[in-house]
Design a protein around this motif. Structure first.
Motif, PDB file in Angstrom:
ATOM      1  N   ASN A 108       0.826  -1.214   0.000  1.00  0.00           N
ATOM      2  CA  ASN A 108       0.000   0.000   0.000  1.00  0.00           C
ATOM      3  C   ASN A 108       0.856   1.257   0.000  1.00  0.00           C
ATOM      4  O   ASN A 108       0.499   2.270  -0.617  1.00  0.00           O
ATOM      5  CB  ASN A 108      -0.937   0.004   1.206  1.00  0.00           C
TER       6      ASN A 108
ATOM      7  N   TYR B  42      -2.162   5.738  -6.982  1.00  0.00           N
ATOM      8  CA  TYR B  42      -2.821   4.738  -6.141  1.00  0.00           C
ATOM      9  C   TYR B  42      -3.806   5.441  -5.213  1.00  0.00           C
ATOM     10  O   TYR B  42      -3.418   6.104  -4.263  1.00  0.00           O
ATOM     11  CB  TYR B  42      -1.753   3.997  -5.331  1.00  0.00           C
ATOM     12  N   ASN B  43      -5.091   5.314  -5.516  1.00  0.00           N
ATOM     13  CA  ASN B  43      -6.123   5.957  -4.705  1.00  0.00           C
ATOM     14  C   ASN B  43      -7.437   5.197  -4.919  1.00  0.00           C
ATOM     15  O   ASN B  43      -7.469   4.158  -5.587  1.00  0.00           O
ATOM     16  CB  ASN B  43      -6.271   7.443  -5.080  1.00  0.00           C
ATOM     17  N   ASP B  44      -8.516   5.710  -4.373  1.00  0.00           N
ATOM     18  CA  ASP B  44      -9.801   5.008  -4.494  1.00  0.00           C
ATOM     19  C   ASP B  44     -10.254   4.896  -5.946  1.00  0.00           C
ATOM     20  O   ASP B  44     -10.853   3.887  -6.346  1.00  0.00           O
ATOM     21  CB  ASP B  44     -10.870   5.721  -3.659  1.00  0.00           C
ATOM     22  N   HIS B  45      -9.981   5.949  -6.739  1.00  0.00           N
ATOM     23  CA  HIS B  45     -10.345   5.901  -8.155  1.00  0.00           C
ATOM     24  C   HIS B  45      -9.610   4.766  -8.854  1.00  0.00           C
ATOM     25  O   HIS B  45     -10.215   3.981  -9.594  1.00  0.00           O
ATOM     26  CB  HIS B  45     -10.017   7.236  -8.813  1.00  0.00           C
TER      27      HIS B  45
ATOM     28  N   LYS C 274      -8.311   2.072  -7.483  1.00  0.00           N
ATOM     29  CA  LYS C 274      -8.774   0.779  -6.961  1.00  0.00           C
ATOM     30  C   LYS C 274     -10.074   0.355  -7.634  1.00  0.00           C
ATOM     31  O   LYS C 274     -10.254  -0.818  -7.976  1.00  0.00           O
ATOM     32  CB  LYS C 274      -8.961   0.871  -5.446  1.00  0.00           C
ATOM     33  N   ARG C 275     -10.961   1.302  -7.842  1.00  0.00           N
ATOM     34  CA  ARG C 275     -12.232   0.964  -8.469  1.00  0.00           C
ATOM     35  C   ARG C 275     -12.022   0.562  -9.925  1.00  0.00           C
ATOM     36  O   ARG C 275     -12.628  -0.394 -10.412  1.00  0.00           O
ATOM     37  CB  ARG C 275     -13.197   2.143  -8.369  1.00  0.00           C
TER      38      ARG C 275
ATOM     39  N   THR D 139     -16.484   8.810 -12.048  1.00  0.00           N
ATOM     40  CA  THR D 139     -15.418   7.809 -12.120  1.00  0.00           C
ATOM     41  C   THR D 139     -15.342   7.161 -13.495  1.00  0.00           C
ATOM     42  O   THR D 139     -14.285   7.080 -14.106  1.00  0.00           O
ATOM     43  CB  THR D 139     -15.619   6.722 -11.051  1.00  0.00           C
TER      44      THR D 139
END
Length: 464
Positions: free
Chosen positions: A67, A92-95, A97-98, A254
């Motif tokens: 991470n 590397y972020n929530d976007h 990861k989705r 997104t």
């Protein structure tokens, strides 16, 4: 000055230091690591990069502390092309990861079509073999038709269809792909190093060619065709699956059209040049090692005979073929320094402190050429991957697709393609050097940029 408790490294020259790496920076870094250790720093332009130089430190950074080490640095050359979209180069972020989860789930079904991806690959191999036969035993360069075949697999996933090699739209796609991202992958390491130090040069003649002519207009046209024929309950391909996510977002930001276009470009770039070059390196090894080619063909005939269509499940019965492919991955590391990572937070590795925002370069080439792990690492020896009983051994020190959260999204697809393409080619043809050439094609050197690819060469494909 280096930050406190930062890894050591060679002397830093604010302007000239970056040019000390030459065209094979992974080899220079491997040499330096003998003096400074497997975790060291190297001055790149205005930044200090941290190089992870052996298997243990790469595992520690990219897996154990995945991470913290899974960011992507901002590189002006890349940013100008991607504009912060896609999946390969975004941070590397929530976007991310989705988008990654979506990509994995979609590719896991190999394109959400009615046929499996393996069926599509074997179908494409038949067209490739036909294109090879048209050369009628004369020497030719296989790169273009091989790229066509591999790209057609991506077309099957993304667009739900393949193209004839002489189709005008397909030729335009391949042409723009070659003039765009592929140029960036194959441009020399020395030029890339200059751009890292002076990114503004991307706007000047010679350097500006790296941006090339992108695929955006063509892809947008294809996306609009999909929108016009879209059916919620009948997703035909990757684009349809993305449009389904887009509709489910109800206005969220997104799964945008821009993100879709860049995602598709990433799939074409990462999925075409890498597999094409791996097969080309394989063919070079075959003509340099004719006895190896005979062993491969013997095993293929014992399992499949001369006519049976290869299937990925055959791999477990073909230890020598598996060893050959694994040795190709090791012997000619396609992306020697992987895709650079960046620390998302202050991190600690091997007793050193790595500040947030530091660029990380995993030296995969060093892992594949570690003399402590490999006997005569500079030699091509498939037998090193077999045990005393002739069984294939999956060795952990071969990591061509990297490791950790950001390992290659299309790894399973690439492994399937390489196996089926190679087995089918050796089953149908004997590959020989160009009889007009005075020496064999160069296998010791390649075009070294972001990817390490074979130099142009000609071969003869004699029907078996």
């Amino acid at each position: 000055r280096r930050p406190k408790n930062f890894p050591p490294g060679p002397s830093r020259y604010p302007i000239l230091g970056v040019f000390c790496l030459g065209n094979y920076p992974e080899r220079k870094m491997r040499k330096w690591s003998k003096q400074y250790g497997p975790v060291m720093s190297v001055r790149m332009g205005r930044q200090d990069w941290v190089v992870l130089g052996d298997y243990e430190t790469i595992q520690q950074g990219l897996v154990k502390h995945g991470n913290a080490f899974s960011g992507r640095p901002s590189i002006a050359t890349i940013d100008q092309i991607t504009e912060g979209h896609g999946v390969l180069f975004i941070d590397y972020n929530d976007h991310w990861k989705r988008q990654r989860r979506f990509g994995l789930s979609t590719l896991r079904g190999f394109g959400v079509g009615k046929r499996s991806m393996e069926d599509r690959i074997t179908e494409e191999v038949a067209y490739l073999n036909d294109a090879i036969r048209t050369h009628d035993g004369k020497a030719f360069d296989i790169q273009s038709i091989l790229s066509n075949a591999v790209s057609n697999n991506i077309c099957s996933i993304v667009m739900g269809r393949r193209f004839d090699y002489d189709d005008e739209r397909f030729k335009e796609i391949m042409g723009r792909l070659a003039r765009g991202y592929i140029t960036l992958l194959s441009v020399s390491s020395f030029v890339l190093q200059i751009l890292i130090f002076m990114p503004a040069l991307i706007n000047f003649p010679y350097f500006s060619r790296i941006n090339g002519e992108l695929m955006e207009d063509l892809l947008r046209e294809i996306v609009e065709e999909h929108k016009a024929s879209y059916e919620q309950d009948n997703h035909r391909d990757f684009i349809d699956a993305f449009l389904g996510e887009q509709k489910a977002e109800n206005g969220a930001k997104t799964f945008t059209d821009t993100q879709l276009l860049q995602y598709v470009r990433d799939l074409f770039v990462a999925g075409t040049e890498t597999t094409t070059s791996t097969v080309r390196w394989s063919l070079l090894c075959l003509i340099h090692n004719p006895e190896t080619q005979e062993k491969l063909r013997k095993e293929i005939f014992e399992v499949l005979g001369p006519e049976k269509i290869p299937a990925f499940e055959n791999k477990s019965k073909m230890p020598y073929t598996s060893a050959f492919i694994q040795e190709i991955y090791r012997y000619r590391t396609l992306v020697p320094l992987s895709v650079t990572h960046m620390t998302n937070e202050d991190a600690h590795i091997s007793g050193y402190t790595i500040p947030k925002g530091t660029t990380i370069a995993p030296n995969l080439w060093a892992v594949h050429n570690d003399p402590e792990e490999w006997d005569e690492p500079n030699k091509f020896k498939p037998e090193r991957h077999l045990d005393a009983g002739g069984n294939f051994v999956q060795l952990k020190h071969v990591i061509p697709f990297s490791v950790g959260p950001r390992h290659c999204l299309g790894e399973q697809l690439a492994r399937m393609e390489v196996f089926i393409f190679l087995v089918s080619l050796v089953q149908k043809f004997e590959f020989l050097p160009d009889p007009k050439a005075t020496v064999l094609p160069d296998i010791e050197n390649g075009a070294s940029g972001a990817a390490y690819v074979p130099l142009p060469f000609k071969i003869v494909a004699k029907v078996v």
